[in-house]
Design a protein around this motif. Structure first.
Motif, PDB file in Angstrom:
ATOM      1  N   GLY A  63      -1.017  -1.004  -0.599  1.00  0.00           N
ATOM      2  CA  GLY A  63      -1.607  -0.606   0.664  1.00  0.00           C
ATOM      3  C   GLY A  63      -1.622   0.907   0.786  1.00  0.00           C
ATOM      4  O   GLY A  63      -1.308   1.639  -0.159  1.00  0.00           O
ATOM      5  N   HIS A  64      -1.989   1.389   1.942  1.00  0.00           N
ATOM      6  CA  HIS A  64      -2.079   2.828   2.187  1.00  0.00           C
ATOM      7  C   HIS A  64      -0.772   3.329   2.803  1.00  0.00           C
ATOM      8  O   HIS A  64      -0.172   2.636   3.637  1.00  0.00           O
ATOM      9  CB  HIS A  64      -3.242   3.117   3.137  1.00  0.00           C
ATOM     10  CG  HIS A  64      -3.655   4.551   3.174  1.00  0.00           C
ATOM     11  ND1 HIS A  64      -3.044   5.472   4.003  1.00  0.00           N
ATOM     12  CD2 HIS A  64      -4.593   5.236   2.470  1.00  0.00           C
ATOM     13  CE1 HIS A  64      -3.607   6.654   3.821  1.00  0.00           C
ATOM     14  NE2 HIS A  64      -4.549   6.542   2.892  1.00  0.00           N
TER      15      HIS A  64
ATOM     16  N   ASP B 159      -0.185   2.872   6.492  1.00  0.00           N
ATOM     17  CA  ASP B 159       0.089   1.542   7.036  1.00  0.00           C
ATOM     18  C   ASP B 159       1.548   1.421   7.459  1.00  0.00           C
ATOM     19  O   ASP B 159       1.869   0.840   8.505  1.00  0.00           O
ATOM     20  CB  ASP B 159      -0.223   0.462   5.994  1.00  0.00           C
ATOM     21  CG  ASP B 159      -1.701   0.377   5.638  1.00  0.00           C
ATOM     22  OD1 ASP B 159      -2.520   0.586   6.551  1.00  0.00           O
ATOM     23  OD2 ASP B 159      -2.019   0.104   4.472  1.00  0.00           O
TER      24      ASP B 159
ATOM     25  N   HIS C 280      -7.076 -11.166   5.634  1.00  0.00           N
ATOM     26  CA  HIS C 280      -8.259 -10.514   5.084  1.00  0.00           C
ATOM     27  C   HIS C 280      -9.346 -11.551   4.827  1.00  0.00           C
ATOM     28  O   HIS C 280      -9.195 -12.422   3.968  1.00  0.00           O
ATOM     29  CB  HIS C 280      -7.918  -9.793   3.772  1.00  0.00           C
ATOM     30  CG  HIS C 280      -7.152  -8.530   3.966  1.00  0.00           C
ATOM     31  ND1 HIS C 280      -6.183  -8.097   3.085  1.00  0.00           N
ATOM     32  CD2 HIS C 280      -7.222  -7.583   4.939  1.00  0.00           C
ATOM     33  CE1 HIS C 280      -5.686  -6.949   3.500  1.00  0.00           C
ATOM     34  NE2 HIS C 280      -6.303  -6.618   4.625  1.00  0.00           N
TER      35      HIS C 280
ATOM     36  N   PHE D 201     -11.405   0.806  -3.226  1.00  0.00           N
ATOM     37  CA  PHE D 201     -11.039   1.030  -1.830  1.00  0.00           C
ATOM     38  C   PHE D 201     -12.015   2.065  -1.285  1.00  0.00           C
ATOM     39  O   PHE D 201     -12.114   3.182  -1.823  1.00  0.00           O
ATOM     40  CB  PHE D 201      -9.591   1.501  -1.712  1.00  0.00           C
ATOM     41  CG  PHE D 201      -8.593   0.424  -2.020  1.00  0.00           C
ATOM     42  CD1 PHE D 201      -8.105  -0.403  -1.018  1.00  0.00           C
ATOM     43  CD2 PHE D 201      -8.175   0.210  -3.325  1.00  0.00           C
ATOM     44  CE1 PHE D 201      -7.200  -1.413  -1.305  1.00  0.00           C
ATOM     45  CE2 PHE D 201      -7.265  -0.800  -3.626  1.00  0.00           C
ATOM     46  CZ  PHE D 201      -6.785  -1.613  -2.608  1.00  0.00           C
TER      47      PHE D 201
ATOM     48  N   ARG E 104      -8.774   6.948   6.110  1.00  0.00           N
ATOM     49  CA  ARG E 104      -8.309   6.087   5.031  1.00  0.00           C
ATOM     50  C   ARG E 104      -9.354   5.002   4.786  1.00  0.00           C
ATOM     51  O   ARG E 104     -10.163   4.686   5.673  1.00  0.00           O
ATOM     52  CB  ARG E 104      -6.960   5.455   5.395  1.00  0.00           C
ATOM     53  CG  ARG E 104      -6.988   4.637   6.671  1.00  0.00           C
ATOM     54  CD  ARG E 104      -5.597   4.194   7.102  1.00  0.00           C
ATOM     55  NE  ARG E 104      -5.640   3.455   8.362  1.00  0.00           N
ATOM     56  CZ  ARG E 104      -4.577   3.012   9.016  1.00  0.00           C
ATOM     57  NH1 ARG E 104      -3.368   3.245   8.524  1.00  0.00           N
ATOM     58  NH2 ARG E 104      -4.689   2.357  10.149  1.00  0.00           N
TER      59      ARG E 104
ATOM     60  N   ASP F 177     -11.259   1.537   4.661  1.00  0.00           N
ATOM     61  CA  ASP F 177     -11.212   0.357   5.527  1.00  0.00           C
ATOM     62  C   ASP F 177     -11.853  -0.859   4.869  1.00  0.00           C
ATOM     63  O   ASP F 177     -11.953  -1.916   5.501  1.00  0.00           O
ATOM     64  CB  ASP F 177     -11.858   0.641   6.888  1.00  0.00           C
ATOM     65  CG  ASP F 177     -13.310   1.082   6.785  1.00  0.00           C
ATOM     66  OD1 ASP F 177     -13.771   1.434   5.670  1.00  0.00           O
ATOM     67  OD2 ASP F 177     -14.002   1.109   7.834  1.00  0.00           O
TER      68      ASP F 177
ATOM     69  N   GLN G 133     -12.061  -3.122   0.941  1.00  0.00           N
ATOM     70  CA  GLN G 133     -11.565  -3.324  -0.413  1.00  0.00           C
ATOM     71  C   GLN G 133     -12.508  -4.252  -1.158  1.00  0.00           C
ATOM     72  O   GLN G 133     -12.992  -5.248  -0.602  1.00  0.00           O
ATOM     73  CB  GLN G 133     -10.158  -3.928  -0.406  1.00  0.00           C
ATOM     74  CG  GLN G 133      -9.575  -4.118  -1.818  1.00  0.00           C
ATOM     75  CD  GLN G 133      -8.183  -4.733  -1.812  1.00  0.00           C
ATOM     76  OE1 GLN G 133      -7.654  -5.080  -0.764  1.00  0.00           O
ATOM     77  NE2 GLN G 133      -7.585  -4.852  -2.980  1.00  0.00           N
TER      78      GLN G 133
ATOM     79  N   LEU H 222     -10.147  -4.250   5.732  1.00  0.00           N
ATOM     80  CA  LEU H 222      -8.720  -4.115   5.462  1.00  0.00           C
ATOM     81  C   LEU H 222      -7.826  -4.257   6.688  1.00  0.00           C
ATOM     82  O   LEU H 222      -6.689  -4.711   6.570  1.00  0.00           O
ATOM     83  CB  LEU H 222      -8.450  -2.768   4.784  1.00  0.00           C
ATOM     84  CG  LEU H 222      -8.889  -2.694   3.319  1.00  0.00           C
ATOM     85  CD1 LEU H 222      -8.681  -1.284   2.763  1.00  0.00           C
ATOM     86  CD2 LEU H 222      -8.127  -3.706   2.465  1.00  0.00           C
ATOM     87  N   ARG H 223      -8.284  -3.845   7.841  1.00  0.00           N
ATOM     88  CA  ARG H 223      -7.422  -3.917   9.028  1.00  0.00           C
ATOM     89  C   ARG H 223      -8.175  -4.617  10.152  1.00  0.00           C
ATOM     90  O   ARG H 223      -8.644  -3.977  11.098  1.00  0.00           O
ATOM     91  CB  ARG H 223      -6.960  -2.515   9.454  1.00  0.00           C
ATOM     92  CG  ARG H 223      -6.084  -1.864   8.395  1.00  0.00           C
ATOM     93  CD  ARG H 223      -5.752  -0.415   8.653  1.00  0.00           C
ATOM     94  NE  ARG H 223      -5.182   0.160   7.445  1.00  0.00           N
ATOM     95  CZ  ARG H 223      -5.885   0.647   6.425  1.00  0.00           C
ATOM     96  NH1 ARG H 223      -7.221   0.679   6.506  1.00  0.00           N
ATOM     97  NH2 ARG H 223      -5.289   1.117   5.357  1.00  0.00           N
TER      98      ARG H 223
ATOM     99  N   GLY I  56      -3.403  -2.225   4.195  1.00  0.00           N
ATOM    100  CA  GLY I  56      -4.709  -2.027   3.589  1.00  0.00           C
ATOM    101  C   GLY I  56      -4.691  -2.351   2.115  1.00  0.00           C
ATOM    102  O   GLY I  56      -4.870  -1.460   1.271  1.00  0.00           O
TER     103      GLY I  56
END
Length: 537
Positions: free
Chosen positions: A99-100, A103, A299, A349, A358, A360, A362, A390-391, A513
């Motif tokens: 993930g990022h 997050d 997701h 990504f 960042r 969003d 994938q 992603l979110r 993410g």
């Protein structure tokens, strides 16, 4: 039977916890798992997931279904979940994605002290044995082996080239300084110890090597039905071995590691959850804890699918069958070939808007025509590119279908109930098509399976609603936090109870993410530290 710690669920978190806690010979640990040992050939061979994932028959797979989803045209979604030691790490695509960093800072900002990026990065590094060696982002001394793919298909490299042709930069490490870009995924796969090319499930990494410890008892085929309580103190669990009920007493703690569906289900079967819902399902309320089962996030995945003349992908045909048989022997010899493939070899990504801080979106590029979780087969050869937001803003819930523990949980992700998710999925589908139309990918395409050039937004959105489904990342149903709807505190203790914790993806406050297995490993490593510290007083 009495133990210090009773762990319910031998998935990624439970397998790791059992191994870590039993490192102390003074601690007696019992791990209960409803499935099998997770050691069979379909698990060890990465491509074996093709047989397990569809759930026809249910091999190492709970194969849950959702309730009908209005956002998906009234269809029921499919929710495969691992049922064996190793949990979903026995049938996932092995992708190692954290993930990022932001997050985790979001978690800390929401009141989850100790879960920011600076807190969790050392835990990620400690858990990992990366073939690239150690650096500021990676570790080389952990138990989870992280490898380069053994034999990525040429078409997967062409996907990365095609992304470059539409100004998406290459990225050789999605877990490095920057997440954005396109590249090939690293995978949780053995690269040493004579097991090169085998799946490195969390059970294979942590648990299987230590199952002979005298202070560790692993019981498979054990379906836990409820947590035993004295007031608001957990004292053990009841489980079914066949049709016979057994009980296990916990002197120190009961730790639930059933995942985003089974952990809230077990709490509710034990009378812990939204009171009105429990009473309506015939369950006596021990404590009205309204957040249990709420906050489900997942997701949603939309697939671009195309046919190709290229037979160097996984497909149904004489040439493909010959190559598969040849590569079975190749994999058994040196761990390479298509049997070692994670399927989803390439990825990206992306930002739907350059102004975003960042990614969003994938992408997962699969060297096979994967349709409906491999439950719908196509003759010939093809490839597919998956896109997910992603979110997501949509929030669902998990509940009970009734008081019978043998019933599956009631799963309602409420996909696309927030229209912002639909808008982003549409943008993602457009970007995916742009990459698929770039020269390096266009040369592979014989024809598209479902879509066509020039589709209007409304028609493409209809396709998304008709075909999108999970990409297997449910989280959040026992989320940690400090507010009234939090189920667990930042130490992962169930609020209002003693000696009861939840350790799995259900404690995530928000969806990260990326793929969720690496984060689940991190959560369990961190929980092991917390539990040992608590035992020391």
């Amino acid at each position: 039977m009495e133990f210090d710690y009773v762990i319910v669920g031998g998935g990624s978190a439970g397998s790791l916890l059992a191994a870590r806690l039993s490192e102390d010979p003074t601690m007696n640990v019992c791990l209960l798992e409803a499935g099998g040992d997770g050691k069979r050939i379909l698990v060890r061979a990465p491509l074996g997931m093709v047989a397990m994932l569809p759930g026809r028959p249910k091999i190492n797979n709970w194969a849950f279904q959702t309730v009908p989803q209005p956002g998906l045209g009234g269809r029921r979604g499919y929710q495969p979940r691992g049922r064996a030691l190793g949990g979903s790490s026995v049938l996932n695509a092995m992708l190692y994605v954290r993930g990022h960093p932001s997050d985790y800072d979001d978690w800390a900002d929401a009141g989850c002290d100790g879960w920011g990026w600076s807190d969790v990065l050392p835990v990620f590094r400690r858990s990992e044995n990366n073939i690239r060696g150690a650096d500021a982002f990676h570790g080389d001394a952990g138990l989870l082996q992280v490898a380069e793919q053994r034999s990525p298909r040429p078409i997967s490299r062409a996907f990365v080239d095609a992304a470059s042709e539409v100004q998406i930069r290459r990225n050789d490490d999605f877990n490095g300084p920057e997440q954005e870009g396109a590249g090939l995924y690293q995978v949780t796969q053995f690269w040493r110890d004579g097991r090169q090319g085998e799946r490195c499930s969390v059970a294979a990494a942590y648990l299987h090597p230590v199952m002979n410890r005298p202070n560790l008892k692993v019981i498979t085929g054990a379906h836990v039905t409820r947590v035993l309580m004295e007031g608001f103190r957990a004292t053990g669990v009841a489980y079914l071995a066949g049709k016979v009920e057994q009980k296990v007493i916990a002197r120190a703690e009961v730790i639930l590691c059933g995942g985003a569906f089974n952990s809230p289900q077990l709490l509710m079967l034990s009378g812990i959850g939204p009171g009105e819902h429990l009473r309506a399902r015939g369950v006596e309320v021990a404590k009205d804890l309204p957040g249990v089962g709420q906050n489900l996030q997942d997701h949603l995945d939309y697939i671009y699918a195309a046919k190709t003349r290229d037979t160097d992908v996984l497909g149904l045909g004489a040439v493909g069958a010959y190559k598969l048989i040849r590569d079975i022997f190749r994999w058994r010899r040196d761990g390479s070939g298509i049997v070692a493939s994670p399927g989803a070899e390439g990825g990206a990504f992306l930002k739907s808007d350059r102004a975003l801080a960042r990614p969003d979106l994938q992408l997962h590029f699969v060297a096979a025509l994967v349709d409906d979780h491999s439950r719908k087969l196509h003759m010939g050869y093809g490839y597919s590119c998956h896109v997910c937001a992603l979110r997501p803003y949509s929030r669902g819930d998990v509940g009970l279908n009734g008081p019978d523990p043998s019933l599956p949980p009631r799963i309602d992700p409420k996909y696309l109930s927030d229209l912002r998710d639909a808008d982003l999925m549409l943008k993602g589908a457009r970007i995916t098509r742009k990459i698929m139309d770039a020269p390096s990918m266009r040369k592979y395409r014989l024809r598209e399976v479902y879509t066509r050039d020039g589709m209007e937004d409304a028609e493409l959105m209809d396709h998304i609603r008709a075909r999108a489904d999970t990409i297997y990342h449910p989280v959040g149903t026992c989320r940690m936090g400090r507010d009234a709807m939090a189920v667990t505190d930042p130490q992962l203790r169930v609020r209002g109870f003693e000696r009861l914790r939840v350790v799995d993806a259900s404690v995530m406050p928000t969806l990260i993410g990326g793929n969720t297995n690496a984060a689940t490993v991190m959560i369990a490593e961190k929980a092991a530290d917390m539990i040992r510290a608590s035992a020391r007083g």
